[in-house]
Design an enzyme around this catalytic site. Structure first.
Site, mmCIF file in Angstrom:
data_model
loop_
_atom_site.group_PDB
_atom_site.id
_atom_site.type_symbol
_atom_site.label_atom_id
_atom_site.label_comp_id
_atom_site.label_asym_id
_atom_site.label_seq_id
_atom_site.Cartn_x
_atom_site.Cartn_y
_atom_site.Cartn_z
ATOM 1 N N GLY A 15 0.412 -1.550 0.053
ATOM 2 C CA GLY A 15 -0.127 0.009 -0.072
ATOM 3 C C GLY A 15 0.895 1.307 0.286
ATOM 4 N N SER A 16 2.217 1.260 -0.457
ATOM 5 C CA SER A 16 2.053 2.397 -0.934
ATOM 6 C C SER A 16 2.304 3.319 -1.892
ATOM 7 C CB SER A 16 4.400 2.368 -1.456
ATOM 8 O OG SER A 16 4.412 2.324 -2.864
ATOM 9 N N ASN A 17 1.743 3.403 -2.281
ATOM 10 C CA ASN A 17 0.717 3.886 -2.952
ATOM 11 C C ASN A 17 -0.161 4.594 -2.599
ATOM 12 O OD1 ASN A 17 1.816 4.699 -6.264
ATOM 13 N ND2 ASN A 17 1.253 2.611 -5.647
ATOM 14 N N LYS A 94 -6.819 -8.961 -6.314
ATOM 15 C CA LYS A 94 -7.635 -9.760 -6.509
ATOM 16 C C LYS A 94 -8.702 -9.167 -7.658
ATOM 17 C CE LYS A 94 -7.098 -12.667 -4.183
ATOM 18 N NZ LYS A 94 -6.913 -13.855 -4.594
ATOM 19 N N ILE A 96 -11.420 -7.684 -9.886
ATOM 20 C CA ILE A 96 -13.001 -7.074 -9.506
ATOM 21 C C ILE A 96 -14.064 -7.049 -10.659
ATOM 22 C CG2 ILE A 96 -13.855 -4.219 -10.214
ATOM 23 C CD1 ILE A 96 -11.697 -4.615 -8.063
ATOM 24 N N ASN A 110 -6.963 2.330 -11.585
ATOM 25 C CA ASN A 110 -5.731 1.127 -11.387
ATOM 26 C C ASN A 110 -4.432 2.064 -12.003
ATOM 27 O OD1 ASN A 110 -4.711 -0.667 -10.798
ATOM 28 N ND2 ASN A 110 -4.502 -1.568 -12.791
ATOM 29 N N HIS A 112 -0.586 1.624 -13.529
ATOM 30 C CA HIS A 112 0.243 0.153 -13.369
ATOM 31 C C HIS A 112 1.262 0.784 -14.036
ATOM 32 C CE1 HIS A 112 0.221 -3.534 -16.012
ATOM 33 N NE2 HIS A 112 1.426 -2.848 -16.764
ATOM 34 N N ASP A 153 -6.026 -3.587 -17.815
ATOM 35 C CA ASP A 153 -5.242 -2.697 -17.571
ATOM 36 C C ASP A 153 -5.589 -2.211 -19.261
ATOM 37 O OD1 ASP A 153 -3.800 -2.954 -15.765
ATOM 38 O OD2 ASP A 153 -2.232 -4.786 -16.844
ATOM 39 N N GLU A 182 4.749 6.531 -9.485
ATOM 40 C CA GLU A 182 3.890 6.321 -9.292
ATOM 41 C C GLU A 182 3.542 7.311 -7.998
ATOM 42 O OE1 GLU A 182 2.780 2.684 -9.171
ATOM 43 O OE2 GLU A 182 4.561 1.488 -9.810
HETATM 44 C C1 GRF Z 1 2.113 -0.606 -8.431
HETATM 45 O O1 GRF Z 1 3.348 -0.942 -8.526
HETATM 46 C C2 GRF Z 1 1.028 -0.476 -8.474
HETATM 47 O O2 GRF Z 1 1.072 0.358 -9.846
HETATM 48 C C3 GRF Z 1 0.642 -1.942 -9.156
HETATM 49 O O3 GRF Z 1 0.835 -2.415 -7.791
HETATM 50 C C4 GRF Z 1 1.835 -1.756 -6.567
HETATM 51 C C5 GRF Z 1 1.446 -2.097 -5.648
HETATM 52 O O4 GRF Z 1 2.559 -1.233 -4.891
HETATM 53 N N1 GRF Z 1 -0.852 -1.734 -9.608
HETATM 54 P P1 GRF Z 1 2.102 -0.536 -3.536
HETATM 55 O O5 GRF Z 1 1.602 -2.110 -2.515
HETATM 56 O O6 GRF Z 1 1.068 0.582 -3.308
HETATM 57 O O7 GRF Z 1 3.750 -0.338 -3.008
#
Ligand code: GRF
Length: 209
Positions: A15-17, A94, A96, A110, A112, A153, A182
């Site tokens: 969940g770093s994003n 998972k 959707i 999303n 990618h 995607d 990202e």
């Molecule tokens: C990211 O690289 C994103 O592009 C992909 O899954 C990864 C999630 O990374 N969909 P994080 O869990 O947000 O660190």
């Protein structure tokens, strides 16, 4: 004042994003309400991040249900009861359900870790994406933020940013460079949605990001 966009974040992993989005909100740059974090793995760090920021969590895994219909109904009822306007996928591994994609048409986003339509689709996740970029000999990679449609995607592209591919890159070093991009950019697409500055025309997303 207009109502703040109610967002549900779906995450399976670190969940770093998700964290980067929380940070942008804390900086006052992102104007959404994180109404809930939904994930299939309650041990995932994303859950901890949500709890640290008092964001409600829901552990929903397809395996908890008799069949796909039950799973879909549970997701839909949870989203409806929270008046969710936007679904943000942040490393959600998972499927959707189709009914959810249809109900939230052009309201599921999303990210990618490559420049779609290259290096995407079924099986293209995590390190595999970056390894495929390196194996192909591509000189540029990057990120794609897109709306989700019925195919992996493929949905309309909201934003893309590039990342250099270096001669001595490994999947790990490239992944690290791409992940930074990202974090720096996902919020921009979410904010554009929240502010209503973008619209979808066919495959094209038009407007200011
Ligand atoms: C990211 O690289 C994103 O592009 C992909 O899954 C990864 C999630 O990374 N969909 P994080 O869990 O947000 O660190």
């Amino acid at each position: 004042m207009e109502k703040e966009t109610n967002a549900a974040v779906f995450a399976s992993g670190g969940g770093s994003n998700f964290q980067a989005l929380i940070d942008k909100k804390d900086e006052g740059k992102l104007h959404v309400n994180f109404a809930v974090l939904i994930g299939n793995n309650s041990k995932a760090k994303a859950f901890e991040r949500a709890r640290n920021h008092s964001i409600p969590t829901l552990h929903i895994a397809p395996g908890h249900f008799e069949d796909e219909n039950e799973y879909t109904e549970k997701l839909l009822s949870e989203l409806e009861s929270r008046n969710i306007d936007l679904i943000v996928l942040a490393g959600y591994m998972k499927m959707i359900p189709r009914a959810m994609i249809q109900k939230y048409h052009n309201r599921i986003i999303n990210i990618h870790p490559a420049l779609l339509p290259s290096f995407g689709g079924v099986g293209m996740y995590g390190k595999r994406v970056h390894q495929a970029v390196l194996d192909y000999g591509a000189k540029v990679s990057g990120i794609t933020v897109h709306f989700v449609d019925e195919e992996y995607d493929r949905g309309p592209i909201i934003l893309q940013e590039t990342a250099e591919v270096l001669d001595d890159d490994t999947a790990e070093t490239l992944a690290e460079r791409v992940l930074k991009i990202e974090h720096a950019n996902y919020w921009r697409a979410v904010e554009a949605f929240a502010q209503g500055t973008i619209r979808v025309e066919g495959r094209k997303v038009i407007g200011k990001i």
